[in-house]
Scaffold this motif. Structure first.
Motif, PDB file in Angstrom:
ATOM      1  N   ILE A 148     -21.947 -12.496   8.183  1.00  0.00           N
ATOM      2  CA  ILE A 148     -21.383 -13.885   7.367  1.00  0.00           C
ATOM      3  C   ILE A 148     -20.034 -14.014   7.468  1.00  0.00           C
ATOM      4  O   ILE A 148     -19.282 -13.608   7.471  1.00  0.00           O
ATOM      5  CB  ILE A 148     -21.847 -13.497   6.223  1.00  0.00           C
ATOM      6  N   LEU A 149     -19.665 -15.685   8.007  1.00  0.00           N
ATOM      7  CA  LEU A 149     -18.690 -16.054   7.718  1.00  0.00           C
ATOM      8  C   LEU A 149     -18.152 -16.884   6.047  1.00  0.00           C
ATOM      9  O   LEU A 149     -19.416 -17.564   6.169  1.00  0.00           O
ATOM     10  CB  LEU A 149     -17.859 -16.743   8.607  1.00  0.00           C
ATOM     11  N   TYR A 150     -17.246 -16.563   5.233  1.00  0.00           N
ATOM     12  CA  TYR A 150     -16.858 -17.614   4.304  1.00  0.00           C
ATOM     13  C   TYR A 150     -15.921 -18.218   4.665  1.00  0.00           C
ATOM     14  O   TYR A 150     -14.968 -18.077   5.734  1.00  0.00           O
ATOM     15  CB  TYR A 150     -17.280 -16.286   2.980  1.00  0.00           C
ATOM     16  N   GLY A 151     -15.677 -19.557   4.058  1.00  0.00           N
ATOM     17  CA  GLY A 151     -14.746 -20.791   3.712  1.00  0.00           C
ATOM     18  C   GLY A 151     -14.631 -20.884   2.408  1.00  0.00           C
ATOM     19  O   GLY A 151     -16.002 -21.060   1.583  1.00  0.00           O
ATOM     20  N   THR A 152     -13.674 -22.034   1.801  1.00  0.00           N
ATOM     21  CA  THR A 152     -13.517 -22.507   1.281  1.00  0.00           C
ATOM     22  C   THR A 152     -14.871 -23.834   0.846  1.00  0.00           C
ATOM     23  O   THR A 152     -15.053 -24.082   2.095  1.00  0.00           O
ATOM     24  CB  THR A 152     -12.230 -23.114   0.684  1.00  0.00           C
ATOM     25  N   SER A 153     -15.140 -24.400  -0.291  1.00  0.00           N
ATOM     26  CA  SER A 153     -15.982 -25.520  -0.297  1.00  0.00           C
ATOM     27  C   SER A 153     -14.703 -26.503  -0.628  1.00  0.00           C
ATOM     28  O   SER A 153     -14.097 -26.874  -1.107  1.00  0.00           O
ATOM     29  CB  SER A 153     -16.549 -24.860  -1.545  1.00  0.00           C
ATOM     30  N   SER A 154     -15.870 -27.252  -0.694  1.00  0.00           N
ATOM     31  CA  SER A 154     -15.090 -28.594  -1.663  1.00  0.00           C
ATOM     32  C   SER A 154     -14.560 -28.509  -2.583  1.00  0.00           C
ATOM     33  O   SER A 154     -13.333 -29.452  -3.445  1.00  0.00           O
ATOM     34  CB  SER A 154     -15.651 -30.464  -1.190  1.00  0.00           C
ATOM     35  N   LEU A 155     -14.974 -28.027  -3.860  1.00  0.00           N
ATOM     36  CA  LEU A 155     -15.063 -28.279  -4.914  1.00  0.00           C
ATOM     37  C   LEU A 155     -14.219 -26.783  -5.368  1.00  0.00           C
ATOM     38  O   LEU A 155     -13.466 -26.624  -6.437  1.00  0.00           O
ATOM     39  CB  LEU A 155     -16.127 -26.800  -5.878  1.00  0.00           C
ATOM     40  N   PHE A 156     -13.319 -25.999  -4.200  1.00  0.00           N
ATOM     41  CA  PHE A 156     -12.028 -25.269  -4.058  1.00  0.00           C
ATOM     42  C   PHE A 156     -11.009 -25.999  -4.017  1.00  0.00           C
ATOM     43  O   PHE A 156     -10.283 -25.999  -5.071  1.00  0.00           O
ATOM     44  CB  PHE A 156     -12.500 -24.217  -2.830  1.00  0.00           C
ATOM     45  N   MET A 157     -10.946 -27.445  -3.361  1.00  0.00           N
ATOM     46  CA  MET A 157      -9.660 -27.966  -3.248  1.00  0.00           C
ATOM     47  C   MET A 157      -9.421 -28.710  -5.096  1.00  0.00           C
ATOM     48  O   MET A 157      -9.027 -28.924  -5.347  1.00  0.00           O
ATOM     49  CB  MET A 157     -10.112 -29.390  -2.311  1.00  0.00           C
ATOM     50  N   ASP A 158     -10.638 -29.550  -5.435  1.00  0.00           N
ATOM     51  CA  ASP A 158     -10.839 -30.342  -6.774  1.00  0.00           C
ATOM     52  C   ASP A 158     -10.050 -28.836  -7.507  1.00  0.00           C
ATOM     53  O   ASP A 158      -9.448 -29.768  -8.947  1.00  0.00           O
ATOM     54  CB  ASP A 158     -12.423 -30.483  -7.015  1.00  0.00           C
ATOM     55  N   TYR A 159     -10.576 -27.616  -7.585  1.00  0.00           N
ATOM     56  CA  TYR A 159     -10.620 -27.052  -8.626  1.00  0.00           C
ATOM     57  C   TYR A 159      -9.158 -26.348  -8.880  1.00  0.00           C
ATOM     58  O   TYR A 159      -7.902 -26.598  -9.579  1.00  0.00           O
ATOM     59  CB  TYR A 159     -10.808 -25.685  -8.123  1.00  0.00           C
ATOM     60  N   GLY A 161      -6.628 -28.994  -7.201  1.00  0.00           N
ATOM     61  CA  GLY A 161      -5.705 -30.099  -7.025  1.00  0.00           C
ATOM     62  C   GLY A 161      -5.499 -30.521  -5.758  1.00  0.00           C
ATOM     63  O   GLY A 161      -4.193 -31.058  -6.111  1.00  0.00           O
ATOM     64  N   ILE A 162      -6.218 -30.127  -4.264  1.00  0.00           N
ATOM     65  CA  ILE A 162      -5.129 -30.041  -3.754  1.00  0.00           C
ATOM     66  C   ILE A 162      -6.549 -31.296  -2.393  1.00  0.00           C
ATOM     67  O   ILE A 162      -7.211 -31.450  -2.753  1.00  0.00           O
ATOM     68  CB  ILE A 162      -5.221 -28.915  -2.507  1.00  0.00           C
ATOM     69  N   SER A 164      -6.310 -31.267   1.241  1.00  0.00           N
ATOM     70  CA  SER A 164      -6.456 -30.353   2.496  1.00  0.00           C
ATOM     71  C   SER A 164      -5.855 -29.275   2.863  1.00  0.00           C
ATOM     72  O   SER A 164      -4.973 -29.224   1.235  1.00  0.00           O
ATOM     73  CB  SER A 164      -6.388 -31.725   4.062  1.00  0.00           C
ATOM     74  N   MET A 165      -6.626 -28.342   3.077  1.00  0.00           N
ATOM     75  CA  MET A 165      -5.790 -26.658   3.533  1.00  0.00           C
ATOM     76  C   MET A 165      -5.118 -26.723   3.953  1.00  0.00           C
ATOM     77  O   MET A 165      -3.429 -25.796   3.879  1.00  0.00           O
ATOM     78  CB  MET A 165      -6.653 -26.124   4.288  1.00  0.00           C
ATOM     79  N   LYS A 166      -3.999 -28.339   4.169  1.00  0.00           N
ATOM     80  CA  LYS A 166      -2.392 -28.046   4.558  1.00  0.00           C
ATOM     81  C   LYS A 166      -1.775 -28.289   3.607  1.00  0.00           C
ATOM     82  O   LYS A 166      -0.256 -27.657   3.586  1.00  0.00           O
ATOM     83  CB  LYS A 166      -2.659 -29.419   5.749  1.00  0.00           C
ATOM     84  N   ASP A 167      -1.929 -28.546   2.251  1.00  0.00           N
ATOM     85  CA  ASP A 167      -1.446 -28.706   0.820  1.00  0.00           C
ATOM     86  C   ASP A 167      -1.308 -27.036   0.426  1.00  0.00           C
ATOM     87  O   ASP A 167      -0.667 -27.109  -0.575  1.00  0.00           O
ATOM     88  CB  ASP A 167      -2.234 -29.676  -0.081  1.00  0.00           C
ATOM     89  N   LEU A 168      -1.890 -26.101   1.093  1.00  0.00           N
ATOM     90  CA  LEU A 168      -2.112 -24.542   0.276  1.00  0.00           C
ATOM     91  C   LEU A 168      -0.387 -24.538   0.736  1.00  0.00           C
ATOM     92  O   LEU A 168       0.042 -24.802   1.633  1.00  0.00           O
ATOM     93  CB  LEU A 168      -2.336 -23.632   0.737  1.00  0.00           C
ATOM     94  N   PRO A 169       0.425 -23.322  -0.417  1.00  0.00           N
ATOM     95  CA  PRO A 169       2.055 -23.332   0.170  1.00  0.00           C
ATOM     96  C   PRO A 169       1.677 -22.292   1.127  1.00  0.00           C
ATOM     97  O   PRO A 169       0.342 -21.052   1.512  1.00  0.00           O
ATOM     98  CB  PRO A 169       1.979 -22.674  -0.946  1.00  0.00           C
ATOM     99  N   HIS A 170       2.763 -22.271   2.378  1.00  0.00           N
ATOM    100  CA  HIS A 170       2.549 -21.510   3.450  1.00  0.00           C
ATOM    101  C   HIS A 170       3.443 -20.134   2.934  1.00  0.00           C
ATOM    102  O   HIS A 170       4.000 -19.987   1.190  1.00  0.00           O
ATOM    103  CB  HIS A 170       3.861 -22.177   4.286  1.00  0.00           C
ATOM    104  N   ILE A 171       2.753 -19.074   3.190  1.00  0.00           N
ATOM    105  CA  ILE A 171       3.262 -17.779   2.784  1.00  0.00           C
ATOM    106  C   ILE A 171       4.522 -17.705   3.113  1.00  0.00           C
ATOM    107  O   ILE A 171       5.282 -17.065   1.741  1.00  0.00           O
ATOM    108  CB  ILE A 171       2.910 -16.484   3.870  1.00  0.00           C
ATOM    109  N   LYS A 172       5.530 -18.834   3.887  1.00  0.00           N
ATOM    110  CA  LYS A 172       6.755 -18.347   3.568  1.00  0.00           C
ATOM    111  C   LYS A 172       7.991 -18.409   2.111  1.00  0.00           C
ATOM    112  O   LYS A 172       8.339 -17.805   1.371  1.00  0.00           O
ATOM    113  CB  LYS A 172       7.507 -18.689   4.627  1.00  0.00           C
TER     114      LYS A 172
END
Length: 186
Positions: A148-159, A161-162, A164-172
């Motif tokens: 099974i493949l897992y991914g984030t949900s739209s609730l993740f983004m609400d939780y 406060g982002i 899109s996934m581009k809003d996640l901080p970059h590892i650097k």
């Protein structure tokens, strides 16, 4: 209200579970170094109950499981249950947060991939994240066994406060001099 009433009120208020009269007597006798009868404690409890019958107060003293406990009045239960429901969705353990971070940055990803990165079994964390609807099953891998493949949900983004996934901080951005081990070489 007497001082005894105040001590009893404080004891019951600070207890996470119902407090029996015998427990109240023990605490009062140990703290105040004087004998307090069960009858006197019962009179104090009646006085406290009467005080909290005021319609302008949200809590009341209730006898539960042969002891006493402060509880919210019934007309507030709907509001309280909404708060508890909301809070239960927001609490995440460290393990769940780590699992969620791996999924967010590597999605879509399998449980095996997550476990290889974290170094521990992730069954419980994945189950909790699915229950809280922060992750979702997004398909099956073409790898052996079709995991099974897992991914984030739209609730993740609400939780978080982002938008899109581009809003996640970059590892650097997350790596600082304080979080690095050893000396940097050029």
């Amino acid at each position: 209200m007497s001082n005894t009433d105040l001590y009893i009120e404080a004891l019951i208020f600070s207890s996470e579970q119902s407090l029996r009269v015998e427990e109240i007597a023990y605490c009062l006798q140990a703290a105040l170094e004087q004998d307090i009868s069960i009858e006197q404690i019962n009179k104090s409890i009646d006085s406290i109950k009467e005080k909290y019958q005021d319609e302008n107060l949200a809590i009341e003293l209730i006898k539960v499981n042969n002891g006493y406990q402060f509880l919210t009045k019934k007309n507030f239960h709907q509001v309280i249950s909404l708060l508890q429901s909301q809070r239960s969705k927001k609490k995440l353990s460290q393990a769940a947060l780590e699992t969620l971070a791996v999924i967010a940055y590597r999605q879509p990803t399998t449980k095996t991939d997550i476990e290889q990165i974290r170094g521990v079994n992730c069954d419980y964390s994945i189950q909790k994240l699915l229950e809280k609807e922060l992750i979702a099953i997004v398909g099956k891998s073409e790898a052996v066994g079709k995991p099974i493949l897992y991914g984030t949900s739209s609730l993740f983004m609400d939780y978080f406060g982002i938008n899109s996934m581009k809003d996640l901080p970059h590892i650097k951005e997350l790596i600082t001099d304080e979080s690095s081990i050893g000396e940097a070489t050029e």
